[in-house]
Write a protein that holds these residues in place. Structure first.
Motif, PDB file in Angstrom:
ATOM      1  N   PHE A 266       6.726  91.176 -82.337  1.00 35.36           N
ATOM      2  CA  PHE A 266       5.320  90.909 -82.029  1.00 35.36           C
ATOM      3  C   PHE A 266       4.967  89.462 -82.395  1.00 35.36           C
ATOM      4  O   PHE A 266       5.348  88.960 -83.452  1.00 35.36           O
ATOM      5  CB  PHE A 266       4.408  91.871 -82.789  1.00 35.36           C
ATOM      6  CG  PHE A 266       4.517  93.311 -82.331  1.00 35.36           C
ATOM      7  CD1 PHE A 266       5.185  93.634 -81.155  1.00 35.36           C
ATOM      8  CD2 PHE A 266       3.962  94.338 -83.082  1.00 35.36           C
ATOM      9  CE1 PHE A 266       5.294  94.944 -80.741  1.00 35.36           C
ATOM     10  CE2 PHE A 266       4.069  95.650 -82.669  1.00 35.36           C
ATOM     11  CZ  PHE A 266       4.744  95.948 -81.492  1.00 35.36           C
ATOM     12  N   GLY A 267       4.242  88.826 -81.506  1.00 37.00           N
ATOM     13  CA  GLY A 267       3.819  87.436 -81.720  1.00 37.00           C
ATOM     14  C   GLY A 267       4.678  86.415 -81.017  1.00 37.00           C
ATOM     15  O   GLY A 267       4.326  85.232 -80.971  1.00 37.00           O
TER      16      GLY A 267
ATOM     17  N   PRO B  82       8.108  81.003 -80.537  1.00 39.97           N
ATOM     18  CA  PRO B  82       9.258  81.905 -80.453  1.00 39.97           C
ATOM     19  C   PRO B  82       9.532  82.576 -81.797  1.00 39.97           C
ATOM     20  O   PRO B  82       9.139  82.083 -82.861  1.00 39.97           O
ATOM     21  CB  PRO B  82      10.404  80.979 -80.038  1.00 39.97           C
ATOM     22  CG  PRO B  82       9.981  79.625 -80.494  1.00 39.97           C
ATOM     23  CD  PRO B  82       8.490  79.575 -80.364  1.00 39.97           C
ATOM     24  N   VAL B  83      10.211  83.701 -81.698  1.00 40.32           N
ATOM     25  CA  VAL B  83      10.596  84.459 -82.886  1.00 40.32           C
ATOM     26  C   VAL B  83      12.126  84.517 -82.948  1.00 40.32           C
ATOM     27  O   VAL B  83      12.792  84.744 -81.943  1.00 40.32           O
ATOM     28  CB  VAL B  83      10.021  85.896 -82.841  1.00 40.32           C
ATOM     29  CG1 VAL B  83      10.640  86.766 -83.933  1.00 40.32           C
ATOM     30  CG2 VAL B  83       8.503  85.863 -82.993  1.00 40.32           C
ATOM     31  N   THR B  84      12.647  84.278 -84.141  1.00 40.80           N
ATOM     32  CA  THR B  84      14.094  84.345 -84.355  1.00 40.80           C
ATOM     33  C   THR B  84      14.422  85.620 -85.122  1.00 40.80           C
ATOM     34  O   THR B  84      13.797  85.938 -86.131  1.00 40.80           O
ATOM     35  CB  THR B  84      14.590  83.114 -85.124  1.00 40.80           C
ATOM     36  OG1 THR B  84      14.350  81.946 -84.337  1.00 40.80           O
ATOM     37  CG2 THR B  84      16.086  83.228 -85.399  1.00 40.80           C
TER      38      THR B  84
ATOM     39  N   ALA C  46       7.311  88.898 -76.688  1.00 38.50           N
ATOM     40  CA  ALA C  46       7.360  90.116 -77.500  1.00 38.50           C
ATOM     41  C   ALA C  46       7.869  91.291 -76.668  1.00 38.50           C
ATOM     42  O   ALA C  46       7.627  91.365 -75.461  1.00 38.50           O
ATOM     43  CB  ALA C  46       5.976  90.435 -78.063  1.00 38.50           C
ATOM     44  N   ALA C  47       8.575  92.189 -77.307  1.00 38.93           N
ATOM     45  CA  ALA C  47       9.068  93.400 -76.649  1.00 38.93           C
ATOM     46  C   ALA C  47       8.060  94.528 -76.853  1.00 38.93           C
ATOM     47  O   ALA C  47       7.565  94.737 -77.960  1.00 38.93           O
ATOM     48  CB  ALA C  47      10.421  93.798 -77.221  1.00 38.93           C
TER      49      ALA C  47
END
Length: 635
Positions: free
Chosen positions: A73-74, A80-82, A123-124
């Motif tokens: 989320f986010g 981006p999210v790692t 986000a998934a």
């Protein structure tokens, strides 16, 4: 023997009287149990239900990585999210989803880093790119109704649903006895006066084409005792017997006498030409049909008199393939790069052939089994709009489509039972149901695309069901609201209720994983109403946007531990042995347009709704109240 005057009974009367006489002796379908993989082309003796879900585990629909959706989320293009290696699992298409993961990210949407981590820019959503348990077939769902021909796709659907044996109608065995002193086996050098025996080959091919088994007996000379012995032998080994080349009034015609001594002759002589000297006889429930020796006469006689008996035994006629113009009920979007084949369900409504697209998922074999036709989308075309006239390759005959009751709207298992009862009551009638929700059903009726629609829409202002929606969407009338059933709606939860859910608002606590119904369905409208009444924030419900199309598919997710709770009807919870927290009794009714009211299909449906058999079936399912089904409700 003396000359015998023949009767001259009309063909229609002969058919009717012959079948009635045979039925009085017990003539009719016999059944056997066979392996499913041997059942193609056979006819089901009774409804077939899935034993397990297909797929029976949550499977990845893509090559990629399995993650916890909340960990993503986010993530956006700018933020981006790692994810560390501990936060994802690499999967191929079809791999099981680990129990601690609830979403799949496609390999194309991840960036691999040198330290083994991955970076994502979106986000998934929970359960994205996951084939849910029961996506194809849910345990307990009806795969095939009674007296339906098993297709290759249906074999796949049954095996996918854990059905390995099936009770089918046994093929009738037709014995063919050629007679005559001048008749000889086929050869390349017959002598003058010899007649090659080829009627047996013609007749055996015809009866096999009609779905029966054929046995051709050795040629019998024109000797009374030998003919009688062979007919007795064939009658003991077969269900139907064709006695060929001895059904005239000639001096050596022993056929009628043989049949009388072994059983009875109903008619000797039918008002058809050629074929007049046919003998309609029987030995108890065994058919003994005397057929003239001339090939054309024999063909006409068995087409007109034997084929109806085989059809009656097998209960369903064979479908004829052809193309037909149809109106598309929903849009189809297709890629430009491919020629696409879309499975559709079909039926004639108001003089128009309607085509409703089925699921296009490559893993959903049940949609192919249910298809009445194939719509081919040419390469380079983006698809078709709703209402478009399209050309469909038929998998079902036009006779079937013209006798198919088209029901579009809210899902309920009782529709499958109604379809089964309708077809059992009249083998010429069928029912096709598409589950698009109550509002979808109302819109289909407005567009003239259905004979009936299932509906259970709650008016949140006064607590009534369906009536205000009829007044709103059909202000000039033109439809009738038909009472069907009351049904118990509530929360379905795992056996033993491990999360101790006691009331609707509890779905926000203890990280309850919720599974919802699709927007526009009556159950979804009820759920949204309950959220508003109970001051429940839908954003606080984990999985509120996770949608399933049927009550049984919701139950399947809960029993498989993919979800903890979902709104549904009691009969679905009972079917899956789930605990059930009652919420309300709702009205599930049918909307029928005036133009369909007087059709034989609708009138037969209303008769079934009012029958004791329908009432008993619903009470056995549980969770239903049956007060005045089939009655018109004032609106």
């Amino acid at each position: 023997m003396g000359f015998e005057y023949l009767t001259n009974v009309p063909l229609s009367q002969a058919r009717e009287d012959y079948l009635a006489r045979l039925q009085s002796h017990g003539f009719g379908p016999k059944t056997e149990v066979i392996p499913v993989f041997e059942s193609c082309g056979r006819v089901t003796a009774r409804a077939v239900y899935a034993h397990i879900c297909a797929p029976h585990y949550a499977a990845s629909a893509m090559d990629g990585v399995a993650v916890n959706a909340k960990d993503t989320f986010g993530a956006t293009e700018t933020t981006p999210v790692t994810l560390s290696p501990e936060q994802f699992v690499v999967l191929d298409t079809g791999d099981p989803i680990p129990e601690d993961r609830d979403a799949v990210i496609m390999v194309e949407d991840i960036v691999k880093n040198e330290d083994g981590s991955i970076t994502i820019h979106a986000a998934a959503a929970p359960w994205q790119h996951i084939r849910q348990i029961g996506e194809d077939v849910c345990a307990g769902e009806m795969i095939l109704p009674s007296h339906m021909t098993v297709s290759p796709a249906a074999i796949g659907a049954m095996i996918a649903g854990g059905v390995l044996e099936i009770e089918v109608i046994r093929k009738p065995v037709v014995g063919i006895i050629p007679t005559g002193d001048e008749i000889i086996p086929p050869c390349t050098d017959p002598k003058p006066g010899d007649i090659l025996e080829f009627n047996g080959s013609i007749f055996s091919a015809m009866v096999r084409q009609w779905g029966a088994e054929a046995v051709v007996y050795p040629i019998v000379p024109d000797k009374f005792d030998q003919i009688k012995a062979m007919v007795a032998k064939a009658a003991s080994e077969c269900d139907m017997v064709i006695l060929n080349a001895g059904s005239s009034a000639g001096r050596e015609d022993f056929s009628a006498r043989v049949i009388r001594e072994l059983g009875e002759v109903l008619y000797h002589g039918i008002a058809i030409k050629p074929g007049k000297p046919a003998i309609l006889g029987c030995q108890g429930e065994k058919v003994i049909l005397g057929v003239p020796g001339y090939p054309v006469s024999g063909i006409i006689v068995i087409e007109q008199l034997l084929k109806p008996l085989i059809d009656h035994w097998l209960t369903v006629p064979a479908a004829a393939a052809q193309y037909a113009a149809a109106t598309l009920t929903r849009p189809i979007v297709s890629g430009l790069k491919y020629q696409e084949f879309v499975r559709v369900r079909m039926g004639c409504v108001g003089g128009r052939l309607m085509a409703s697209p089925l699921s296009r998922g490559s893993g959903v074999v049940s949609s192919f089994m249910k298809a009445d036709g194939i719509l081919e989308v040419p390469q380079g075309l983006e698809g078709f709009e709703a209402g478009a006239e399209v050309n469909v390759r038929l998998l079902s005959s036009m006779d079937k489509l013209q006798n198919t009751l088209v029901v579009i709207g809210s899902h309920d298992p009782l529709l499958d039972e109604l379809a089964d009862m309708l077809h059992l009551e009249n083998p010429e009638l069928y029912m096709s149901s598409s589950h698009v929700g109550s509002m979808g059903g109302i819109m289909a009726i407005r567009r003239g695309e259905a004979h009936a629609a299932g509906c259970h829409l709650l008016d949140t202002a006064d607590g009534s069901y369906n009536r205000s929606f009829i007044r709103k969407y059909f202000p000039k009338g033109g439809v009738r609201l038909i009472s069907c059933v009351g049904r118990q709606q509530g929360l379905m939860v795992a056996k033993g209720n491990p999360l101790n859910i006691q009331k609707f608002s509890d779905i926000t606590g203890n990280f309850v994983r919720y599974v919802n119904r699709q927007k526009g369905s009556g159950t979804r409208i009820l759920t949204d109403y309950l959220c508003k009444r109970e001051n429940v924030d839908t954003s606080a419900i984990y999985g509120y946007d996770r949608e399933e199309l049927t009550h049984t598919s919701v139950a399947a997710q809960i029993v498989s531990s993919s979800a903890d709770a979902g709104m549904g009807i009691y009969s679905a919870a009972k079917l899956y042995d789930l605990d059930f927290i009652p919420i309300c009794i709702e009205e599930y009714d049918l909307i029928i347009p005036d133009h369909a009211w007087d059709t034989p299909m609708v009138q037969e449906l209303l008769t079934i709704l009012k029958s004791d058999g329908f009432r008993e079936k619903l009470l056995s399912l549980g969770g239903y109240t049956v007060d005045n089904p089939g009655e018109v409700i004032p609106v």
